[in-house]
Every structure is written in structure tokens, then in C-alpha cells.
Design a protein around this motif. Structure first.
Motif, PDB file in Angstrom:
ATOM      1  N   MET A   1      54.479  54.442  35.204  1.00  0.00           N
ATOM      2  CA  MET A   1      53.899  54.505  33.862  1.00  0.00           C
ATOM      3  C   MET A   1      52.996  55.735  33.755  1.00  0.00           C
ATOM      4  SD  MET A   1      51.535  51.706  31.957  1.00  0.00           S
ATOM      5  CE  MET A   1      52.701  51.188  30.729  1.00  0.00           C
ATOM      6  N   ILE A   2      53.112  56.416  32.612  1.00  0.00           N
ATOM      7  CA  ILE A   2      52.336  57.653  32.430  1.00  0.00           C
ATOM      8  C   ILE A   2      51.377  57.475  31.256  1.00  0.00           C
ATOM      9  CG2 ILE A   2      52.468  60.106  31.861  1.00  0.00           C
ATOM     10  CD1 ILE A   2      55.226  60.136  33.221  1.00  0.00           C
ATOM     11  N   LEU A   3      50.088  57.660  31.531  1.00  0.00           N
ATOM     12  CA  LEU A   3      49.070  57.539  30.489  1.00  0.00           C
ATOM     13  C   LEU A   3      48.242  58.815  30.404  1.00  0.00           C
ATOM     14  CD1 LEU A   3      47.633  53.945  31.188  1.00  0.00           C
ATOM     15  CD2 LEU A   3      49.345  54.601  29.474  1.00  0.00           C
ATOM     16  N   ASP A   4      47.984  59.232  29.196  1.00  0.00           N
ATOM     17  CA  ASP A   4      47.014  60.302  28.949  1.00  0.00           C
ATOM     18  C   ASP A   4      45.643  59.625  28.944  1.00  0.00           C
ATOM     19  OD1 ASP A   4      45.257  62.112  27.821  1.00  0.00           O
ATOM     20  OD2 ASP A   4      46.646  62.796  26.270  1.00  0.00           O
ATOM     21  N   LEU A   5      44.826  59.945  29.938  1.00  0.00           N
ATOM     22  CA  LEU A   5      43.574  59.198  30.130  1.00  0.00           C
ATOM     23  C   LEU A   5      42.385  59.787  29.394  1.00  0.00           C
ATOM     24  CD1 LEU A   5      43.679  58.176  33.921  1.00  0.00           C
ATOM     25  CD2 LEU A   5      44.390  56.878  31.911  1.00  0.00           C
ATOM     26  N   HIS A   6      42.600  60.778  28.546  1.00  0.00           N
ATOM     27  CA  HIS A   6      41.437  61.443  27.948  1.00  0.00           C
ATOM     28  C   HIS A   6      41.816  61.964  26.565  1.00  0.00           C
ATOM     29  CE1 HIS A   6      37.960  64.552  28.808  1.00  0.00           C
ATOM     30  NE2 HIS A   6      37.822  63.976  27.617  1.00  0.00           N
ATOM     31  N   ALA A   7      41.420  61.214  25.528  1.00  0.00           N
ATOM     32  CA  ALA A   7      41.725  61.645  24.158  1.00  0.00           C
ATOM     33  C   ALA A   7      40.606  61.197  23.231  1.00  0.00           C
ATOM     34  CB  ALA A   7      43.063  61.061  23.704  1.00  0.00           C
ATOM     35  N   HIS A   8      40.406  61.961  22.185  1.00  0.00           N
ATOM     36  CA  HIS A   8      39.359  61.661  21.205  1.00  0.00           C
ATOM     37  C   HIS A   8      39.987  61.500  19.825  1.00  0.00           C
ATOM     38  CE1 HIS A   8      36.163  62.774  24.072  1.00  0.00           C
ATOM     39  NE2 HIS A   8      37.051  63.669  24.496  1.00  0.00           N
ATOM     40  N   SER A   9      39.440  60.576  19.077  1.00  0.00           N
ATOM     41  CA  SER A   9      39.891  60.393  17.697  1.00  0.00           C
ATOM     42  C   SER A   9      38.771  60.815  16.746  1.00  0.00           C
ATOM     43  CB  SER A   9      40.247  58.926  17.447  1.00  0.00           C
ATOM     44  OG  SER A   9      39.066  58.164  17.277  1.00  0.00           O
ATOM     45  N   ILE A  10      38.945  60.555  15.478  1.00  0.00           N
ATOM     46  CA  ILE A  10      37.903  60.884  14.498  1.00  0.00           C
ATOM     47  C   ILE A  10      36.626  60.077  14.720  1.00  0.00           C
ATOM     48  CG2 ILE A  10      39.400  61.755  12.658  1.00  0.00           C
ATOM     49  CD1 ILE A  10      39.462  58.973  11.471  1.00  0.00           C
ATOM     50  N   LYS A  11      36.656  59.136  15.626  1.00  0.00           N
ATOM     51  CA  LYS A  11      35.428  58.412  15.973  1.00  0.00           C
ATOM     52  C   LYS A  11      34.449  59.304  16.727  1.00  0.00           C
ATOM     53  CE  LYS A  11      36.282  54.112  14.597  1.00  0.00           C
ATOM     54  NZ  LYS A  11      35.352  53.276  13.820  1.00  0.00           N
TER      55      LYS A  11
END
Lengths: 212, 139
Positions: A1-11
Motif C-alpha cells: 500500500m502506498i500513502l502520501d504521508l504529508h499533505a495540506h488542505s485549505i485548513k
């Protein structure tokens, strides 16, 4: 399983991406990731519930945080209400040792991110504060890295025996999935993510060259 | 192809890449026209004395490049909003590529959201942001 562990949203104050658009981007572009973790700056987003979006899209959408310490920025996975009560996530001068201990005490895990980056990365502060105790994992592929920042991170990880994770550090939609982490285990929630990170059964991967 | 109406636009559509002229003479002309003078923008040596890696392309000039790229793509589009985050300086006389990609389409309001990036030859993102553009919903 591949996860992008670092992302930001408009929050996040500097995030410009809606989570629904991350999902749409991943699906329409056919990105080879199975999901991502939202790591909003200096907060944990208790109010948002992405479970419907995750179910409908077939993606894993998890939540974490990115806090700030004297060693730079640190990702925290497995955040609970009790952890946010014992650690002030809004404090931009947290002590790394306190973050590591609090995370450990509350079933979470703390991982310095973009450690090769000037000012906000761990390597920049080692000369001043020394090698921090208790770090076992650092982010060795960051999608926002410039110049030799990832190389610095990898050299440091190799020298200190740290394991590496990858994350895009996406702040806009089209940057999601530039770097990620491949896990041997299947991960459905934050608890399983922490277990897998503690197990060491993962590796950092990058798609930056493919994206360029 | 120029975009005229909302139905011309697809999610994930990439705007034509724009390579701006960031040469020192062009930057000086811009600074003079905008009355935005300062040695840090027009003189590499003076900028270095301020601790900068070189003369900086003014932020308002970079934003102008972004708006120009959008209007080349959609000449009748109304740019409602451009929001940029400068992660690293844009240096005069270095080569950059301005990229845009459509990341949201709101059929009801006629608005599209565009991811914007200013990338150098090494592929590093120096500036990122978003633009909101209102397009005609029918010709």
C-alpha cells in the motif's frame, strides 16, 4: 500500500487545496497511490470527516498534524484528543523531546519532516542542539524539497540509522502524490498507520522525476 | 487553443507553459514603469550586499506574469483572485517556467480554479498558488 504521508488542505494557513480536489486529481490522473494523510499546520482537524469521500473514492484519507519545534517541523500521526490536550499544537516553540514523548505516551508517533531544509529542518539545528534522542524515522523524500535538501536528509538518516518516509508536502492540488511511502501492510486508519510506522515495514518513494 | 467558455475547460487541463523574460533589462523596465524601484531588484551586487542570492524579480512582476499566462489561455476570462505563496526567491537572469493546471470547475458559478507554479530549470517550485477565473457559461 502506498500513502502520501504529508499533505495540506485549505485548513492550513498556506494550504490552497480542497480535499475533494485531491481525490479528483488522484483518480483522474491515475496516480499510483492508495491514499494520503492530511497533516495540517499547528493543529489537528477534529471537525472534518472524510470517511464518505474515502469510501466513495476507494482512497484512504487519514489525518495527522505538522507541529513546530526547535529542531524544525515534525509530523505527528495517530493524534488523539488526549494528545492535543497534553501538547499545545499551536505553540511554534515546542521542544522536540516533549513532542516525541507525548506522541509515545498517547499511542502516536512523531517524525521530523523535510529535515534537510534550512531553518525548518532538523539537520539545520543539530550543530546548535546536538543529535536529538528518540528520533527513529525522518522524512527523506519531500515533494517540496529544493536543491540538495532530500540528499541532506538521506545522508543524515543513513548516518543516524533512521528509517525514511516520503510525502508530497502538497499545498496545491496538483502536487499531491509527488512523494509517498510504500508499506508492506494494509492500512485503513490512523492506528494501523502508527503500528506500521513502528514496525519499520515501509520505504520512502518519489515520483518527482515522473511528475516533472 | 484559446478558452472562450466554461464548457471548453476540462479538469486537469494544463495551460500552455509560459517562460517569462526575467532578464535584468526587462526587470528594470518593469520597476521603472511600476515605480517599484530598489537596488535589490535591479542590481545583483547590491542585492548580494543585502544577503540575497541575487537581484529579485519583484513579486508584483511575477504576479503579472501569472495573470498574463491566464489571459493568453482565456482572453475573456475574468481573473477574480490570484493567491501566491513565495517559497523561494525568483532571481533575475535565471530561467523559469510558469505552469498552470485546472483543478476545480464550478459549473454553477462559472468559476475555475487553477494551480499555478513558478518552476526553475531544476524542477524546483519557487512560487505556488492558485487563481480563480470566471468564464462565460455560454457563447
Amino acid at each position: 500500500m502506498i500513502l502520501d504521508l504529508h499533505a495540506h488542505s485549505i485548513k492550513s494557513d498556506d494550504g490552497r487545496a480542497k480535499v475533494s480536489n485531491y481525490v479528483q486529481w488522484i483518480k483522474t490522473r491515475g496516480l499510483p497511490i492508495d491514499g494520503f494523510v492530511l497533516t495540517e499546520h499547528r493543529q489537528f482537524d477534529f471537525e472534518s470527516d472524510y470517511s464518505d469521500m474515502a469510501r466513495e473514492s476507494g482512497l484512504v484519507i487519514l489525518k495527522g498534524s505538522e507541529v513546530e519545534t526547535e529542531y524544525g517541523h515534525v509530523l505527528v500521526f495517530g493524534v488523539t484528543e488526549s494528545l492535543t490536550q497534553s501538547l499545545d499544537f499551536t505553540n511554534i516553540r515546542l521542544a522536540l523531546k516533549d513532542v516525541l514523548k507525548a506522541a509515545d505516551d498517547h499511542g502516536a508517533i512523531a517524525i521530523p519532516c523535510h529535515p534537510g531544509r534550512p531553518r525548518v529542518g532538523m539537520a539545520a539545528h543539530i550543530e546548535t542542539y546536538g543529535i536529538p534522542a528518540g528520533v527513529g524515522i525522518v522524512e527523506t523524500f519531500n515533494g517540496g524539497s529544493r536543491e540538495n535538501e532530500d540528499e541532506i536528509a538521506q545522508v543524515m538518516a543513513s548516518a543516524q540509522g533512521y528509517r525514511g518516509i516520503g510525502g508530497s508536502d502538497a499545498h496545491i492540488v496538483s502536487h499531491i502524490g509527488r512523494c509517498a511511502t510504500r508499506f508492506e501492510d494494509s492500512i485503513r486508519n490512523e492506528t494501523e498507520l502508527v503500528i506500521s510506522l513502528r514496525s519499520g515495514r515501509f520505504e520512502a518513494i518519489t515520483y518527482r522525476n515522473a511528475a516533472a | 487553443m484559446n478558452i472562450q467558455v466554461l464548457s471548453d475547460v476540462n479538469f486537469g487541463e494544463e495551460l500552455p507553459v509560459f517562460d517569462p523574460d526575467t532578464g535584468i533589462e526587462n526587470v528594470r523596465r518593469f520597476c521603472k514603469a511600476a515605480n517599484w524601484m530598489g537596488p535589490r531588484f535591479t542590481d545583483h551586487e547590491a542585492a548580494k550586499k543585502e544577503g540575497l542570492p541575487g537581484a529579485l524579480v519583484p513579486g508584483i512582476m511575477s504576479q503579472g506574469f501569472l495573470a498574463a499566462m491566464i489571459h493568453r489561455w482565456a482572453p475573456t476570462g475574468n481573473i477574480k483572485h490570484i493567491d501566491t505563496v513565495f517559497r523561494a526567491p525568483v532571481i533575475v537572469d535565471e530561467h523559469y517556467h510558469i505552469k498552470g493546471v485546472v483543478t476545480d470547475i464550478d459549473e454553477d458559478s462559472g468559476q475555475v480554479e487553477i494551480d499555478l507554479t513558478v518552476v526553475n530549470d531544476a524542477g524546483e517550485t519557487r512560487v505556488f498558488g492558485t487563481a480563480t477565473v470566471v468564464l462565460l457559461q455560454s457563447a
